[in-house]
Design a protein around this motif. Structure first.
Motif, PDB file in Angstrom:
ATOM      1  N   ASN A 119       0.842  -1.201   0.000  1.00  0.00           N
ATOM      2  CA  ASN A 119       0.000   0.000   0.000  1.00  0.00           C
ATOM      3  C   ASN A 119       0.872   1.244   0.000  1.00  0.00           C
ATOM      4  O   ASN A 119       1.311   1.697   1.051  1.00  0.00           O
ATOM      5  CB  ASN A 119      -0.876   0.064   1.267  1.00  0.00           C
ATOM      6  N   GLU A 120       1.081   1.802  -1.170  1.00  0.00           N
ATOM      7  CA  GLU A 120       1.883   3.039  -1.215  1.00  0.00           C
ATOM      8  C   GLU A 120       1.020   4.240  -0.863  1.00  0.00           C
ATOM      9  O   GLU A 120      -0.184   4.213  -1.146  1.00  0.00           O
ATOM     10  CB  GLU A 120       2.480   3.212  -2.620  1.00  0.00           C
ATOM     11  N   PRO A 121       1.592   5.311  -0.281  1.00  0.00           N
ATOM     12  CA  PRO A 121       3.001   5.435   0.057  1.00  0.00           C
ATOM     13  C   PRO A 121       3.369   4.513   1.227  1.00  0.00           C
ATOM     14  O   PRO A 121       2.655   4.469   2.226  1.00  0.00           O
ATOM     15  CB  PRO A 121       3.135   6.907   0.463  1.00  0.00           C
ATOM     16  N   VAL A 122       4.486   3.826   1.072  1.00  0.00           N
ATOM     17  CA  VAL A 122       4.901   2.878   2.110  1.00  0.00           C
ATOM     18  C   VAL A 122       6.433   2.788   2.154  1.00  0.00           C
ATOM     19  O   VAL A 122       7.113   3.118   1.170  1.00  0.00           O
ATOM     20  CB  VAL A 122       4.252   1.497   1.869  1.00  0.00           C
ATOM     21  N   TYR A 123       6.915   2.337   3.284  1.00  0.00           N
ATOM     22  CA  TYR A 123       8.350   2.119   3.533  1.00  0.00           C
ATOM     23  C   TYR A 123       9.020   1.564   2.275  1.00  0.00           C
ATOM     24  O   TYR A 123       8.691   0.458   1.827  1.00  0.00           O
ATOM     25  CB  TYR A 123       8.464   1.147   4.710  1.00  0.00           C
ATOM     26  N   TYR A 124       9.946   2.343   1.703  1.00  0.00           N
ATOM     27  CA  TYR A 124      10.410   2.042   0.344  1.00  0.00           C
ATOM     28  C   TYR A 124      11.198   0.745   0.165  1.00  0.00           C
ATOM     29  O   TYR A 124      11.204   0.197  -0.949  1.00  0.00           O
ATOM     30  CB  TYR A 124      11.178   3.226  -0.257  1.00  0.00           C
ATOM     31  N   PRO A 125      11.873   0.195   1.173  1.00  0.00           N
ATOM     32  CA  PRO A 125      12.537  -1.090   0.934  1.00  0.00           C
ATOM     33  C   PRO A 125      11.590  -2.219   0.524  1.00  0.00           C
ATOM     34  O   PRO A 125      12.028  -3.206  -0.057  1.00  0.00           O
ATOM     35  CB  PRO A 125      13.229  -1.385   2.271  1.00  0.00           C
ATOM     36  N   PHE A 126      10.293  -2.068   0.794  1.00  0.00           N
ATOM     37  CA  PHE A 126       9.367  -3.137   0.361  1.00  0.00           C
ATOM     38  C   PHE A 126       9.426  -3.303  -1.155  1.00  0.00           C
ATOM     39  O   PHE A 126       9.605  -4.406  -1.663  1.00  0.00           O
ATOM     40  CB  PHE A 126       7.914  -2.836   0.756  1.00  0.00           C
ATOM     41  N   GLY A 339       7.161  16.887  -5.828  1.00  0.00           N
ATOM     42  CA  GLY A 339       7.957  16.304  -4.753  1.00  0.00           C
ATOM     43  C   GLY A 339       9.435  16.595  -4.871  1.00  0.00           C
ATOM     44  O   GLY A 339      10.086  16.979  -3.895  1.00  0.00           O
ATOM     45  N   LYS A 340       9.974  16.448  -6.057  1.00  0.00           N
ATOM     46  CA  LYS A 340      11.424  16.621  -6.231  1.00  0.00           C
ATOM     47  C   LYS A 340      11.830  18.066  -5.929  1.00  0.00           C
ATOM     48  O   LYS A 340      12.870  18.326  -5.322  1.00  0.00           O
ATOM     49  CB  LYS A 340      11.840  16.240  -7.660  1.00  0.00           C
ATOM     50  N   THR A 341      10.979  19.019  -6.373  1.00  0.00           N
ATOM     51  CA  THR A 341      11.288  20.431  -6.114  1.00  0.00           C
ATOM     52  C   THR A 341      11.262  20.696  -4.602  1.00  0.00           C
ATOM     53  O   THR A 341      12.170  21.325  -4.045  1.00  0.00           O
ATOM     54  CB  THR A 341      10.261  21.343  -6.836  1.00  0.00           C
ATOM     55  N   LEU A 342      10.236  20.182  -3.947  1.00  0.00           N
ATOM     56  CA  LEU A 342      10.111  20.374  -2.500  1.00  0.00           C
ATOM     57  C   LEU A 342      11.348  19.820  -1.778  1.00  0.00           C
ATOM     58  O   LEU A 342      11.928  20.469  -0.893  1.00  0.00           O
ATOM     59  CB  LEU A 342       8.843  19.655  -2.020  1.00  0.00           C
ATOM     60  N   THR A 358       8.383  11.371  -2.204  1.00  0.00           N
ATOM     61  CA  THR A 358       8.433  10.577  -3.440  1.00  0.00           C
ATOM     62  C   THR A 358       9.151   9.239  -3.228  1.00  0.00           C
ATOM     63  O   THR A 358       8.938   8.303  -3.974  1.00  0.00           O
ATOM     64  CB  THR A 358       9.175  11.335  -4.557  1.00  0.00           C
ATOM     65  N   TRP A 359       9.984   9.168  -2.203  1.00  0.00           N
ATOM     66  CA  TRP A 359      10.714   7.917  -1.963  1.00  0.00           C
ATOM     67  C   TRP A 359       9.756   6.753  -1.669  1.00  0.00           C
ATOM     68  O   TRP A 359      10.088   5.592  -1.842  1.00  0.00           O
ATOM     69  CB  TRP A 359      11.672   8.033  -0.766  1.00  0.00           C
ATOM     70  N   PHE A 360       8.566   7.122  -1.143  1.00  0.00           N
ATOM     71  CA  PHE A 360       7.637   6.089  -0.664  1.00  0.00           C
ATOM     72  C   PHE A 360       6.660   5.624  -1.742  1.00  0.00           C
ATOM     73  O   PHE A 360       5.727   4.895  -1.465  1.00  0.00           O
ATOM     74  CB  PHE A 360       6.865   6.617   0.559  1.00  0.00           C
ATOM     75  N   GLY A 361       6.898   6.086  -2.983  1.00  0.00           N
ATOM     76  CA  GLY A 361       6.063   5.627  -4.102  1.00  0.00           C
ATOM     77  C   GLY A 361       4.897   6.548  -4.365  1.00  0.00           C
ATOM     78  O   GLY A 361       4.891   7.714  -3.945  1.00  0.00           O
ATOM     79  N   ASP A 362       3.884   5.992  -5.029  1.00  0.00           N
ATOM     80  CA  ASP A 362       2.725   6.798  -5.424  1.00  0.00           C
ATOM     81  C   ASP A 362       2.099   7.477  -4.217  1.00  0.00           C
ATOM     82  O   ASP A 362       1.993   6.882  -3.147  1.00  0.00           O
ATOM     83  CB  ASP A 362       1.654   5.882  -6.039  1.00  0.00           C
ATOM     84  N   GLY A 363       1.657   8.709  -4.420  1.00  0.00           N
ATOM     85  CA  GLY A 363       0.961   9.413  -3.348  1.00  0.00           C
ATOM     86  C   GLY A 363       1.893  10.189  -2.439  1.00  0.00           C
ATOM     87  O   GLY A 363       1.454  10.780  -1.453  1.00  0.00           O
ATOM     88  N   GLY A 364       3.188  10.198  -2.769  1.00  0.00           N
ATOM     89  CA  GLY A 364       4.139  10.876  -1.885  1.00  0.00           C
ATOM     90  C   GLY A 364       4.500  12.301  -2.299  1.00  0.00           C
ATOM     91  O   GLY A 364       5.096  13.043  -1.517  1.00  0.00           O
ATOM     92  N   ASP A 365       4.086  12.685  -3.505  1.00  0.00           N
ATOM     93  CA  ASP A 365       4.447  14.026  -3.985  1.00  0.00           C
ATOM     94  C   ASP A 365       3.873  15.123  -3.106  1.00  0.00           C
ATOM     95  O   ASP A 365       2.673  15.123  -2.822  1.00  0.00           O
ATOM     96  CB  ASP A 365       3.900  14.235  -5.416  1.00  0.00           C
ATOM     97  N   GLY A 366       4.721  16.061  -2.698  1.00  0.00           N
ATOM     98  CA  GLY A 366       4.249  17.184  -1.889  1.00  0.00           C
ATOM     99  C   GLY A 366       4.271  16.904  -0.395  1.00  0.00           C
ATOM    100  O   GLY A 366       3.906  17.754   0.413  1.00  0.00           O
ATOM    101  N   PHE A 367       4.712  15.684  -0.030  1.00  0.00           N
ATOM    102  CA  PHE A 367       4.817  15.327   1.395  1.00  0.00           C
ATOM    103  C   PHE A 367       6.293  15.127   1.762  1.00  0.00           C
ATOM    104  O   PHE A 367       7.118  14.816   0.905  1.00  0.00           O
ATOM    105  CB  PHE A 367       4.080  14.016   1.685  1.00  0.00           C
ATOM    106  N   MET A 368       6.586  15.257   3.039  1.00  0.00           N
ATOM    107  CA  MET A 368       7.918  14.910   3.550  1.00  0.00           C
ATOM    108  C   MET A 368       7.708  14.138   4.852  1.00  0.00           C
ATOM    109  O   MET A 368       6.761  14.398   5.590  1.00  0.00           O
ATOM    110  CB  MET A 368       8.750  16.165   3.872  1.00  0.00           C
ATOM    111  N   ARG A 369       8.637  13.211   5.143  1.00  0.00           N
ATOM    112  CA  ARG A 369       8.557  12.467   6.412  1.00  0.00           C
ATOM    113  C   ARG A 369       9.577  13.023   7.384  1.00  0.00           C
ATOM    114  O   ARG A 369      10.764  13.082   7.078  1.00  0.00           O
ATOM    115  CB  ARG A 369       8.810  10.988   6.165  1.00  0.00           C
ATOM    116  N   LEU A 370       9.081  13.438   8.524  1.00  0.00           N
ATOM    117  CA  LEU A 370       9.941  14.047   9.542  1.00  0.00           C
ATOM    118  C   LEU A 370      10.074  13.112  10.735  1.00  0.00           C
ATOM    119  O   LEU A 370       9.072  12.685  11.325  1.00  0.00           O
ATOM    120  CB  LEU A 370       9.306  15.372  10.008  1.00  0.00           C
ATOM    121  N   ASN A 371      11.313  12.824  11.120  1.00  0.00           N
ATOM    122  CA  ASN A 371      11.577  11.986  12.291  1.00  0.00           C
ATOM    123  C   ASN A 371      11.660  12.895  13.527  1.00  0.00           C
ATOM    124  O   ASN A 371      12.559  13.727  13.626  1.00  0.00           O
ATOM    125  CB  ASN A 371      12.907  11.254  12.050  1.00  0.00           C
ATOM    126  N   VAL A 372      10.702  12.743  14.451  1.00  0.00           N
ATOM    127  CA  VAL A 372      10.675  13.628  15.623  1.00  0.00           C
ATOM    128  C   VAL A 372      11.260  12.963  16.872  1.00  0.00           C
ATOM    129  O   VAL A 372      11.128  13.495  17.983  1.00  0.00           O
ATOM    130  CB  VAL A 372       9.248  14.156  15.928  1.00  0.00           C
TER     131      VAL A 372
END
Ligand SMILES: Cc1ncc(COP(=O)(O)O)c(C=O)c1O
Length: 396
Positions: A119-126, A339-342, A358-372
């Motif tokens: 189920n994308e967007p999902v952890y990319y190593p899958f 995504g790439k521009t962001l 974008t690393w997480f596949g479809d549906g990732g454009d315009g998002f970023m993952r932040l580790n808090v």
């Protein structure tokens, strides 16, 4: 709070991948970035774990080591106590990390050319693992409805019905969108897979990292019949910040499935574990629970802090609720849809390293993952940089 999560720990000289200049240069095109990407934490491990490791180091001999029964009892009682799932000693296999476990499962339960559903967007190593093994990635995309990500059950049903598809990799809780799946959702997943002879690999590496009032249900615990078609992967490494010890629990109740996976492990001589890794896992499950409870409070405060801090300064940013994991899925689409521009703006103007959507596949454009998972002061520095980059590029 009995434990101190505000301490800033200098990781220089520890070869941390997250901080490493060469790794950053290769992935982000620039080094010296403040890192909020790789999912490990900027906190020291629990003192109880450090004590066990120190004691073991003092012995001074690091020969071949066998996991004692106490190791397995730690996994069993943790799983029962925290999730109410009764598992048996024989069901637990060892792989040096969950990603290797995903690869071995793919090799054991599918043939070249078979489809594996994710189920994308999902952890990319899958998707990487699926492709590297010559299998087909079959994406059943998550849908964002009422500001909450959902599994599209109709789409999943359709993909499960296709006889070429043999395995479904469920990410639970879901990285990167931080959903904690409800028992009802898990039941629907299980029924669809049962009906269509699809095996399930439930990657539950984040299952201890549940925030606020959310509650995690282990997939296989929902119904005895689900135990029979599933493999569950858990670990202390995410929960207790021990990723470098490469240790995971691959829990397989069904003997036939277990034999198939075990055969792949044997063929590759997988199973041995280093003595420090063994000590760390035993200390975590045996003595780490209070530390974890404090950590969860700190993480929840970090999530709330981040939401307030960013919303005040970037009013058009959006969030879904971070139900689990320590990874926030930030929606910058009001500022930038590409995504790439962001990603480039945050690296060049903010000098921060986050995982690009974008690393997480479809549906990732315009998002970023932040580790808090970091001391608040360090987190704040990253947020300031994000704000500066977005303001410079899109507001001022
Ligand atoms: C969903 C998921 N699975 C697996 C891993 C990595 O597991 P390991 O380091 O045990 O291979 C991560 C790390 O972030 C993850 O988020």
């Amino acid at each position: 709070m009995a434990y101190n999560f505000d301490e800033i720990v200098d990781r220089s000289g520890t070869y941390s991948s997250k901080w490493d200049d060469e790794v950053q240069k290769e992935l982000f095109g620039k080094s010296g970035l403040l890192p909020y990407w790789v999912a490990d934490m900027e906190f020291k491990a629990a003192p109880e774990i450090l004590d066990a490791l120190k004691k073991r180091v003092e012995n001074g001999i690091f020969g071949y080591t066998a996991r004692p029964n106490q190791y397995y009892q730690g996994v069993i009682s943790w799983t029962k106590r925290r999730f109410g799932w009764d598992i048996e000693r024989d069901w637990i296999l060892f792989t040096p990390g969950i990603v290797p476990g995903v690869n071995y499962t793919i090799q054991a339960l599918t043939e070249e050319g078979d489809g594996v559903i994710i189920n994308e967007p999902v952890y990319y190593p899958f998707s990487r693992s699926i492709k590297e093994n010559g299998r087909e990635v079959v994406n059943s995309p998550l849908v964002l409805k009422d500001n909450r990500y959902q599994i599209d059950f109709e789409d999943l049903q359709e993909k499960a019905r296709d006889p070429r598809n043999k395995l479904y990799v469920l990410c639970s809780p879901h990285n990167p969108v931080s959903r904690v799946w409800s028992p009802e959702e898990l039941r629907r997943v299980g029924e669809i897979c049962l009906e269509n002879d699809i095996f399930i690999l439930a990657d539950e590496i984040h299952n201890d990292l549940i925030l606020g009032d959310n509650r995690h249900t282990m997939f296989a615990s929902v119904d005895k019949r689900f135990e029979d078609i599933s493999i569950t992967a858990t670990s202390t490494t995410k929960t207790f910040n021990l990723a470098g010890f490469y240790a995971s629990n691959i829990i397989i109740p069904n003997k036939e499935i277990r034999d198939r996976v075990e055969k792949v492990l044997l063929k590759n001589s997988i199973g041995n574990q280093g003595p420090l890794s063994i000590e760390a896992v035993m200390a975590a499950y045996g003595h780490g629970e209070e530390w974890l409870e404090d950590l969860l409070v700190y993480l929840e405060e970090n999530v709330q802090f981040t939401r307030g801090y960013l919303k005040e300064r970037l009013p058009d940013i959006d969030f879904t609720e971070t139900e689990g994991t320590y990874l926030m899925w930030l929606d910058f689409r009001a500022y930038e849809k590409d995504g790439k521009t962001l990603e480039r703006v945050l690296v060049e103007k903010g000098e921060v390293a986050l995982d690009g959507g974008t690393w997480f596949g479809d549906g990732g454009d315009g998002f970023m993952r932040l580790n808090v998972a970091a001391p608040r002061e360090f987190l704040k520095e990253g947020l300031d940089r994000i704000v500066k980059a977005i303001r410079e590029e899109y507001i001022i």
